[in-house]
Design a protein around this motif. Structure first.
Motif, PDB file in Angstrom:
ATOM      1  N   ALA A  18      86.977  58.963  55.328  1.00 16.36           N
ATOM      2  CA  ALA A  18      87.328  59.648  56.929  1.00 16.36           C
ATOM      3  C   ALA A  18      86.824  60.612  57.325  1.00 16.36           C
ATOM      4  CB  ALA A  18      88.677  59.886  56.833  1.00 16.36           C
ATOM      5  N   PRO A  19      86.332  60.695  58.528  1.00 15.85           N
ATOM      6  CA  PRO A  19      85.434  61.705  59.223  1.00 15.85           C
ATOM      7  C   PRO A  19      85.945  63.233  58.884  1.00 15.85           C
ATOM      8  CG  PRO A  19      85.710  60.065  60.751  1.00 15.85           C
ATOM      9  CD  PRO A  19      86.583  59.606  59.743  1.00 15.85           C
ATOM     10  N   ASP A  20      87.360  63.189  58.770  1.00 15.72           N
ATOM     11  CA  ASP A  20      88.089  64.592  58.360  1.00 15.72           C
ATOM     12  C   ASP A  20      87.611  64.977  56.998  1.00 15.72           C
ATOM     13  OD1 ASP A  20      89.243  64.889  60.980  1.00 15.72           O
ATOM     14  OD2 ASP A  20      90.940  64.001  60.339  1.00 15.72           O
ATOM     15  N   ILE A  21      87.651  64.129  55.943  1.00 15.51           N
ATOM     16  CA  ILE A  21      87.287  64.138  54.760  1.00 15.51           C
ATOM     17  C   ILE A  21      85.718  64.742  54.648  1.00 15.51           C
ATOM     18  CG2 ILE A  21      87.006  63.186  52.348  1.00 15.51           C
ATOM     19  CD1 ILE A  21      89.446  61.591  52.803  1.00 15.51           C
ATOM     20  N   ILE A  22      84.986  63.991  55.422  1.00 17.55           N
ATOM     21  CA  ILE A  22      83.477  64.397  55.215  1.00 17.55           C
ATOM     22  C   ILE A  22      83.335  65.802  55.783  1.00 17.55           C
ATOM     23  CG2 ILE A  22      81.116  63.573  56.371  1.00 17.55           C
ATOM     24  CD1 ILE A  22      82.029  60.937  56.013  1.00 17.55           C
ATOM     25  N   GLU A  23      84.092  66.122  56.816  1.00 20.60           N
ATOM     26  CA  GLU A  23      83.734  67.603  57.696  1.00 20.60           C
ATOM     27  C   GLU A  23      84.309  68.393  56.613  1.00 20.60           C
ATOM     28  OE1 GLU A  23      85.157  69.583  61.935  1.00 20.60           O
ATOM     29  OE2 GLU A  23      85.095  67.576  61.620  1.00 20.60           O
ATOM     30  N   THR A  24      85.626  68.196  55.973  1.00 16.90           N
ATOM     31  CA  THR A  24      86.026  69.285  55.073  1.00 16.90           C
ATOM     32  C   THR A  24      85.106  69.252  53.813  1.00 16.90           C
ATOM     33  OG1 THR A  24      88.260  68.336  55.704  1.00 16.90           O
ATOM     34  CG2 THR A  24      88.059  69.430  53.388  1.00 16.90           C
ATOM     35  N   ILE A  25      84.509  68.399  53.426  1.00 19.33           N
ATOM     36  CA  ILE A  25      83.467  68.508  52.541  1.00 19.33           C
ATOM     37  C   ILE A  25      82.270  69.442  52.789  1.00 19.33           C
ATOM     38  CG2 ILE A  25      81.717  67.542  51.020  1.00 19.33           C
ATOM     39  CD1 ILE A  25      83.919  65.235  50.621  1.00 19.33           C
ATOM     40  N   LEU A  26      81.702  69.098  54.215  1.00 21.42           N
ATOM     41  CA  LEU A  26      80.693  69.897  54.718  1.00 21.42           C
ATOM     42  C   LEU A  26      81.030  71.394  55.015  1.00 21.42           C
ATOM     43  CD1 LEU A  26      79.189  67.194  57.433  1.00 21.42           C
ATOM     44  CD2 LEU A  26      78.373  67.817  55.197  1.00 21.42           C
ATOM     45  N   ASP A  27      82.213  71.538  55.229  1.00 19.02           N
ATOM     46  CA  ASP A  27      82.546  73.062  55.183  1.00 19.02           C
ATOM     47  C   ASP A  27      82.934  73.733  54.205  1.00 19.02           C
ATOM     48  OD1 ASP A  27      82.284  72.500  58.126  1.00 19.02           O
ATOM     49  OD2 ASP A  27      84.524  72.297  58.524  1.00 19.02           O
ATOM     50  N   GLY A  28      82.992  72.646  53.045  1.00 19.66           N
ATOM     51  CA  GLY A  28      83.424  73.586  51.645  1.00 19.66           C
ATOM     52  C   GLY A  28      84.523  73.847  51.692  1.00 19.66           C
ATOM     53  N   LYS A  29      85.607  73.044  52.127  1.00 21.24           N
ATOM     54  CA  LYS A  29      87.025  73.592  52.059  1.00 21.24           C
ATOM     55  C   LYS A  29      87.870  72.407  51.534  1.00 21.24           C
ATOM     56  CE  LYS A  29      87.196  75.858  56.660  1.00 21.24           C
ATOM     57  NZ  LYS A  29      87.710  75.917  58.005  1.00 21.24           N
ATOM     58  N   GLN A  30      87.435  71.443  50.597  1.00 22.26           N
ATOM     59  CA  GLN A  30      87.827  70.499  49.868  1.00 22.26           C
ATOM     60  C   GLN A  30      88.674  70.822  48.690  1.00 22.26           C
ATOM     61  OE1 GLN A  30      84.528  71.053  49.919  1.00 22.26           O
ATOM     62  NE2 GLN A  30      83.947  71.456  47.626  1.00 22.26           N
ATOM     63  N   GLY A  31      88.495  72.099  48.235  1.00 24.07           N
ATOM     64  CA  GLY A  31      89.234  72.285  46.897  1.00 24.07           C
ATOM     65  C   GLY A  31      88.681  71.833  45.697  1.00 24.07           C
ATOM     66  N   PRO A  32      88.835  72.563  44.500  1.00 24.22           N
ATOM     67  CA  PRO A  32      88.337  72.179  43.253  1.00 24.22           C
ATOM     68  C   PRO A  32      88.680  70.749  42.627  1.00 24.22           C
ATOM     69  CG  PRO A  32      90.117  73.629  43.021  1.00 24.22           C
ATOM     70  CD  PRO A  32      89.834  73.486  44.537  1.00 24.22           C
ATOM     71  N   GLU A  33      89.532  70.256  43.102  1.00 20.00           N
ATOM     72  CA  GLU A  33      89.994  68.883  42.686  1.00 20.00           C
ATOM     73  C   GLU A  33      89.231  67.725  43.212  1.00 20.00           C
ATOM     74  OE1 GLU A  33      92.099  69.515  46.262  1.00 20.00           O
ATOM     75  OE2 GLU A  33      92.087  70.990  44.500  1.00 20.00           O
ATOM     76  N   VAL A  34      88.609  68.008  44.329  1.00 15.69           N
ATOM     77  CA  VAL A  34      87.559  66.980  44.882  1.00 15.69           C
ATOM     78  C   VAL A  34      86.418  67.200  44.434  1.00 15.69           C
ATOM     79  CG1 VAL A  34      86.656  65.747  47.177  1.00 15.69           C
ATOM     80  CG2 VAL A  34      89.171  67.138  46.777  1.00 15.69           C
ATOM     81  N   THR A  35      85.943  66.363  43.575  1.00 20.04           N
ATOM     82  CA  THR A  35      84.581  66.219  42.967  1.00 20.04           C
ATOM     83  C   THR A  35      83.709  64.792  43.368  1.00 20.04           C
ATOM     84  OG1 THR A  35      85.565  65.096  40.967  1.00 20.04           O
ATOM     85  CG2 THR A  35      85.580  67.596  41.067  1.00 20.04           C
ATOM     86  N   LEU A  36      82.585  64.954  42.929  1.00 18.47           N
ATOM     87  CA  LEU A  36      81.786  63.566  43.008  1.00 18.47           C
ATOM     88  C   LEU A  36      82.346  62.548  42.433  1.00 18.47           C
ATOM     89  CD1 LEU A  36      79.311  62.269  44.492  1.00 18.47           C
ATOM     90  CD2 LEU A  36      78.043  63.172  42.537  1.00 18.47           C
ATOM     91  N   ALA A  37      82.687  62.738  41.267  1.00 20.17           N
ATOM     92  CA  ALA A  37      83.170  61.558  40.575  1.00 20.17           C
ATOM     93  C   ALA A  37      84.580  61.003  41.121  1.00 20.17           C
ATOM     94  CB  ALA A  37      83.499  62.195  39.080  1.00 20.17           C
ATOM     95  N   ARG A  38      85.323  61.968  41.767  1.00 20.54           N
ATOM     96  CA  ARG A  38      86.674  61.336  42.146  1.00 20.54           C
ATOM     97  C   ARG A  38      86.219  60.790  43.697  1.00 20.54           C
ATOM     98  NH1 ARG A  38      92.084  64.959  42.605  1.00 20.54           N
ATOM     99  NH2 ARG A  38      93.612  63.121  43.124  1.00 20.54           N
ATOM    100  N   VAL A  39      85.302  61.308  44.297  1.00 20.92           N
ATOM    101  CA  VAL A  39      85.045  60.566  45.820  1.00 20.92           C
ATOM    102  C   VAL A  39      84.534  59.161  45.456  1.00 20.92           C
ATOM    103  CG1 VAL A  39      85.292  62.489  47.182  1.00 20.92           C
ATOM    104  CG2 VAL A  39      83.065  61.746  46.304  1.00 20.92           C
ATOM    105  N   LEU A  40      83.602  59.003  44.372  1.00 22.71           N
ATOM    106  CA  LEU A  40      82.922  58.013  44.031  1.00 22.71           C
ATOM    107  C   LEU A  40      83.999  56.733  43.557  1.00 22.71           C
ATOM    108  CD1 LEU A  40      79.537  59.047  42.462  1.00 22.71           C
ATOM    109  CD2 LEU A  40      79.745  58.294  44.755  1.00 22.71           C
ATOM    110  N   GLU A  41      84.959  56.998  43.319  1.00 23.01           N
ATOM    111  CA  GLU A  41      86.001  56.197  42.829  1.00 23.01           C
ATOM    112  C   GLU A  41      86.504  55.156  44.094  1.00 23.01           C
ATOM    113  OE1 GLU A  41      89.256  57.949  41.127  1.00 23.01           O
ATOM    114  OE2 GLU A  41      88.251  58.831  39.458  1.00 23.01           O
ATOM    115  N   PRO A  42      86.756  54.022  43.637  1.00 24.05           N
ATOM    116  CA  PRO A  42      87.162  53.000  44.864  1.00 24.05           C
ATOM    117  C   PRO A  42      88.430  53.605  45.525  1.00 24.05           C
ATOM    118  CG  PRO A  42      87.016  51.758  42.853  1.00 24.05           C
ATOM    119  CD  PRO A  42      86.793  53.317  42.689  1.00 24.05           C
TER     120      PRO A  42
END
Length: 140
Positions: A90-114
């Motif tokens: 979702a564009p909101d998720i991408i924007e949140t990651i770009l802004d650095g506001k995703q929180g520590p629980e959002v990791t690369l391993a987690r976003v790579l999961e289906p």
């Protein structure tokens, strides 16, 4: 302190924090509720950049298949496929990651999961909080 009060020789400052590993790096994490500065996750940013670059290369016809592109990039096609899924976030998720506001629980391993293809379900799948401070253009 008053003008004539003596200056103490030692000042002790207690700052509660813990060290966590993120993306192979150690990072200081403040306790829940403490104001934490926004910091973009360079591992997530790099993966997003690669995903959109690879998507553009495939869509332009520069490479006919994922296997062909993966061979040129020197990575496994299965890994490339997982990273390419980031372009479906979702564009909101991408924007949140770009802004650095995703929180520590959002990791690369987690976003790579289906994840779900439905943007509103992705928020809970990935662990991005649905609130005005986390998502600038939250969609219900």
């Amino acid at each position: 302190m008053t003008r004539w009060a003596p200056i103490p020789e030692t000042v002790t400052l207690h700052v509660p924090f813990r060290i966590v590993k993120r993306g192979g790096r150690k990072e200081m994490q403040l306790p829940h509720g403490a104001v934490q500065p926004c910091k973009a996750d360079s591992t997530l940013l790099k993966a997003l950049a690669r995903a959109f670059r690879w998507k553009r290369m495939l869509e332009s016809g520069e490479f006919a298949t994922i296997a062909e592109l993966a061979e040129r990039e020197g990575i496994a096609p299965s890994y490339m496929t997982r990273v390419l899924r980031l372009t479906l976030l979702a564009p909101d998720i991408i924007e949140t990651i770009l802004d650095g506001k995703q929180g520590p629980e959002v990791t690369l391993a987690r976003v790579l999961e289906p994840n779900s293809l439905k943007w509103n379900e992705q928020l809970s799948d990935i662990g991005v909080e649905r609130n005005a401070s986390a998502l600038p253009h939250s969609r219900q």
